[in-house]
Design an enzyme around this catalytic site. Structure first.
Site, PDB file in Angstrom:
ATOM      1  N   HIS A 144     -15.975   3.337 -14.562  1.00 56.52           N
ATOM      2  CA  HIS A 144     -15.760   2.575 -13.331  1.00 56.52           C
ATOM      3  C   HIS A 144     -17.023   1.825 -12.920  1.00 56.52           C
ATOM      4  O   HIS A 144     -16.997   1.020 -11.984  1.00 56.52           O
ATOM      5  CB  HIS A 144     -15.320   3.545 -12.222  1.00 56.52           C
ATOM      6  CG  HIS A 144     -14.786   2.890 -10.996  1.00 56.52           C
ATOM      7  ND1 HIS A 144     -15.450   2.924  -9.788  1.00 56.52           N
ATOM      8  CD2 HIS A 144     -13.647   2.184 -10.765  1.00 56.52           C
ATOM      9  CE1 HIS A 144     -14.750   2.276  -8.874  1.00 56.52           C
ATOM     10  NE2 HIS A 144     -13.651   1.819  -9.442  1.00 56.52           N
TER      11      HIS A 144
ATOM     12  N   ASN B 131       0.835  -1.204   0.000  1.00 57.88           N
ATOM     13  CA  ASN B 131       0.000   0.000   0.000  1.00 57.88           C
ATOM     14  C   ASN B 131       0.871   1.256   0.000  1.00 57.88           C
ATOM     15  O   ASN B 131       0.561   2.243  -0.685  1.00 57.88           O
ATOM     16  CB  ASN B 131      -0.910   0.030   1.227  1.00 57.88           C
ATOM     17  CG  ASN B 131      -2.110  -0.888   1.097  1.00 57.88           C
ATOM     18  OD1 ASN B 131      -2.350  -1.476   0.046  1.00 57.88           O
ATOM     19  ND2 ASN B 131      -2.871  -1.020   2.168  1.00 57.88           N
TER      20      ASN B 131
ATOM     21  N   ARG C 213     -13.577   3.398   4.933  1.00 57.54           N
ATOM     22  CA  ARG C 213     -12.420   2.532   5.144  1.00 57.54           C
ATOM     23  C   ARG C 213     -11.096   3.295   5.133  1.00 57.54           C
ATOM     24  O   ARG C 213     -10.259   3.129   5.987  1.00 57.54           O
ATOM     25  CB  ARG C 213     -12.381   1.452   4.062  1.00 57.54           C
ATOM     26  CG  ARG C 213     -11.244   0.454   4.240  1.00 57.54           C
ATOM     27  CD  ARG C 213     -11.026  -0.371   2.989  1.00 57.54           C
ATOM     28  NE  ARG C 213     -10.287   0.355   1.964  1.00 57.54           N
ATOM     29  CZ  ARG C 213     -10.446   0.174   0.661  1.00 57.54           C
ATOM     30  NH1 ARG C 213     -11.341  -0.681   0.223  1.00 57.54           N
ATOM     31  NH2 ARG C 213      -9.720   0.866  -0.203  1.00 57.54           N
TER      32      ARG C 213
ATOM     33  N   ARG D 286     -11.528  -4.238 -13.991  1.00 58.70           N
ATOM     34  CA  ARG D 286     -10.478  -5.215 -13.679  1.00 58.70           C
ATOM     35  C   ARG D 286     -11.110  -6.595 -13.777  1.00 58.70           C
ATOM     36  O   ARG D 286     -12.068  -6.892 -13.056  1.00 58.70           O
ATOM     37  CB  ARG D 286      -9.920  -5.004 -12.275  1.00 58.70           C
ATOM     38  CG  ARG D 286      -9.328  -3.633 -12.014  1.00 58.70           C
ATOM     39  CD  ARG D 286      -8.637  -3.595 -10.656  1.00 58.70           C
ATOM     40  NE  ARG D 286      -8.444  -2.234 -10.184  1.00 58.70           N
ATOM     41  CZ  ARG D 286      -7.450  -1.439 -10.563  1.00 58.70           C
ATOM     42  NH1 ARG D 286      -6.582  -1.875 -11.450  1.00 58.70           N
ATOM     43  NH2 ARG D 286      -7.334  -0.213 -10.076  1.00 58.70           N
TER      44      ARG D 286
END
EC number: 2.7.4.1
Length: 694
Positions: free
Chosen positions: A444, A58, A573, A384
């Site tokens: 997206h 990350n 998150r 993806r």
């Protein structure tokens, strides 16, 4: 003027920079919460190792994207954002905070996890701990497997500093003496080819342990002298450079975005450097040399007490088959035996909650559509899809079976650009109509549309999701998927696909909200409605779950709602630039972050609406890019029982979590939530595992 308050912009108190956290720093802080999982003794040992590696990868991506973008903003002299911090200030604070994170990561590895793993029989051996037998085997391994593919480069006028690939492992070697040509040694660079494994497992008959490992960097540093016969190695120091990986393609200036991206990808690994990781004991003159060659300032260097590619130890997780050191296995819930997905969906909407519900119904729906003679057309977005995607195989088969297949492939899906270019080529070769989306707007949205002839009518079957069409992430990310034959939703999705593949004007949709047109306005409208209810003395409440929040208009609307008395609970998150708990501004707003076994990924927006709740699932976070510069969808859950299920599982359940939750304070600090005295411990993810997979 501010349309919602009629206040001049320069005097609007809700624009005060003190009310906004910095997005980059907030994103960086998320990794401390991930690292806390690695430090938690209640988490299985190999899972703790995995969390440590996730925090490292990350951080890599943070520097490649967020820090890289901020350095670009500094070069362009861009103005500060809502938080009032200039790019140079942000970069300075990034360095300080990232240095804290790196220090904590290596302390966790050196002082906690590595010793604990060793006690459990999983040893990652440092060069100082090799015995004679291990050393002999590793020397032979170096000579037979590593040395033949190395190309050490001595630095001199004929051999200038080489190009260093993004995030590659390198050793800078200090030499003394002369080589065979009489050239005086100074510095040399040894680059580790990508073909070499970064973690080497020692044979049990050599090491005596079944799970003994060594970092490639340790082997290179130990035996590097063999690359320079007749010269003395005075020092060998590993280093790694991280580069900006944000591809900048001016889509309005290119005729073919696929060709332009291919060209950009060739040079991606050698874009501008943003970070230098170097062995802790490396002398200052060498560090200065590296900084000069990479054109980096002093605050871009991070001295590392251990391997510079610590994230590579993740390979140990897969190589060690020790179930007792990992999370218990679970069985995903599977939709009961379904002969026809079309009959099942025609009888009522199907809601899937991943990873607790298997992704197989989506795959089965596409498979049946590819084979069904009554199916005329399939349209799908792919952001993806993953390697060897079964969905791609079925879309190819559908085209071969004579279906009209259209796929919107997002070529600019970050770090999947190359894979998506290959995917697009494969689909086109099979006769699929491939669309690259809209110039300037990433697609997206997660949508699948199947058109089927049933009698004299055509019926549309739709899948909408909060996550990607990727079987792998469907086992690791929390997401919702809705499969429906609702005619209004089907028509909305049909119109959006027409817009994406053609040049249609903005749409009037009946059920869906769509970025960049109606989703942002739709969210603001619903926040404003709750504000009006509160001012009228009615109960008013907003609960929303997402990955990140930074859109200033949405934040100001939430502040106004809080001031009116709306109770607002946000489950965010990652990055959150809203400052909760400010008296008179946001004291009715609570923000929490959940970090657990699965990556929290679904986006759900719930508005009380005076007793008739509105609930949307969405592909979009409340970020500027998602709401204003992407093609996204927000879709309502119309079935009453399914709507209640989404609220209970993804909102109420997570608000009750007192084991995996972190509460954002007005100071910007996140404090871990602990069960109050007498309260039952509650983990949202564990509850769902027990309820849905038990």
């Amino acid at each position: 003027m501010n349309a919602m308050t009629d206040t001049p912009l320069d005097t609007d108190p809700l624009r005060d920079s003190a009310l906004y956290f910095n997005r980059e720093l907030s994103q960086l802080d998320f990794n401390f919460r991930v690292l806390a999982q690695a430090q938690d003794a209640q988490v299985p040992l190999l899972e703790r190792l995995k969390y440590l590696c996730i925090s490292c990868t990350n951080l890599d991506e943070f520097f490649e994207i967020r820090a890289g973008t901020m350095r670009h903003a500094q070069d362009l002299g861009l103005a500060p954002g809502p938080d009032g911090l200039a790019p140079a200030t942000v970069l300075s604070r990034i360095h300080d905070r990232a240095a804290e994170l790196v220090k904590s990561q290596y302390e966790c590895w050196n002082d906690v996890l590595r010793p604990a793993l060793s006690d459990a029989g999983v040893r990652v051996l440092g060069r100082n701990s090799w015995n004679a037998r291990q050393t002999r085997w590793l020397r032979a391994y170096f000579r037979d497997e590593i040395m033949p593919v190395l190309s050490p480069l001595g630095l001199d006028p004929a051999h200038p500093f080489p190009k260093i690939l993004n995030k590659s492992l390198n050793i800078v070697v200090v030499l003394k003496g002369k080589d065979a040509f009489g050239r005086a040694g100074n510095l040399a660079i040894v680059r580790a080819p990508r073909s070499l494994p970064r973690i080497i497992q020692l044979p049990e008959n050599v090491s005596g342990g079944k799970h003994d490992f060594v970092f490639l960097s340790s082997v290179l540093s130990t035996f590097v002298d063999e690359l320079f016969p007749g010269m003395e190695v005075k020092g060998a120091y590993q280093f790694r450079v991280t580069r900006n990986s944000e591809l900048l393609v001016d889509e309005e200036e290119v005729d073919n975005i696929a060709l332009a991206l291919r060209d950009e990808l060739i040079g991606r690994g050698y874009l501008r450097a943003v970070r230098l990781e170097i062995a802790e004991q490396c002398p200052k003159p060498i560090v200065r040399t590296l900084l000069e060659n990479f054109d980096l300032p002093e605050n871009a260097v991070y001295r590392i007490n251990g391997p510079v590619n610590l994230n590579r130890v993740i390979q140990v997780y897969d190589l060690v088959q020790r179930p007792e050191l990992k999370f218990p296995a679970y069985q995903q819930r599977v939709l009961p035996g379904v002969d026809s997905m079309f009959d099942t969906v025609a009888d009522g909407d199907v809601l899937l909650h991943h990873p607790f519900d298997a992704f197989s119904p989506v795959l089965e729906l596409i498979r049946q559509a590819a084979e069904d003679p009554h199916v005329l057309a399939i349209k799908q977005t792919l952001y993806r899809a993953g390697k060897d995607s079964p969905i791609v195989e079925q879309l190819v088969q559908a085209a071969r079976n004579g279906k009209d297949v259209t796929v919107v492939v997002e070529l600019r899906a970050r770090f999947d650009e190359e894979a998506n270019l290959g995917l697009a080529d494969r689909l086109q070769e099979a006769g699929v109509q491939v669309v690259y989306g809209v110039v300037g707007y990433k697609t997206h949205a997660k949508m699948l549309l199947i058109v089927r002839r049933e009698g004299r009518k055509l019926r549309r079957y739709v899948h909408l999701g909060t996550g990607n069409y990727h079987s792998g992430t469907a086992r690791a990310y929390t997401d919702f998927g809705l499969i429906t034959a609702d005619p209004d939703i089907g028509n909305d999705v049909h119109l959006i696909f027409q817009q994406l593949s053609g040049l249609a004007p903005s749409l009037k949709l009946k059920c869906l909200l769509q970025s960049p047109f109606t989703l942002h306005a739709g969210v603001l409208k619903r926040i404003d409605r709750e504000t009006k209810h509160a001012r009228a003395g009615k109960p008013a409440r907003i609960v929303a779950k997402m990955n990140a929040l930074n859109e200033p208009q949405v934040i100001r609307a939430l502040y106004q709602a809080s001031q009116a008395g709306v109770q607002i609970e946000l489950i965010v998150r990652g990055a959150c630039t809203l400052r909760p708990g400010v008296e008179g501004i946001s004291d009715n707003i609570r923000v929490r972050s959940i970090v657990g076994r699965f990556l929290e990924h679904h986006r759900v927006y719930w508005f009380a609406n005076d007793g008739t709740p509105d609930l949307f699932c969405s592909s979009a976070d409340w970020l500027e890019r998602n709401l204003l510069r992407r093609v996204e969808t927000g879709f309502p859950i119309l079935d009453h029982d399914l709507r209640a299920r989404v609220y209970d599982e993804a909102l109420s359940n997570y608000l009750a979590d007192n084991l995996s939750a972190w509460e954002l304070q007005a100071s910007g600090q996140y404090l871990r939530v602990v069960p109050e005295e007498g309260a039952m411990p509650h983990s949202a993810q564990a509850t769902l595992l027990a309820k849905l997979c038990g």
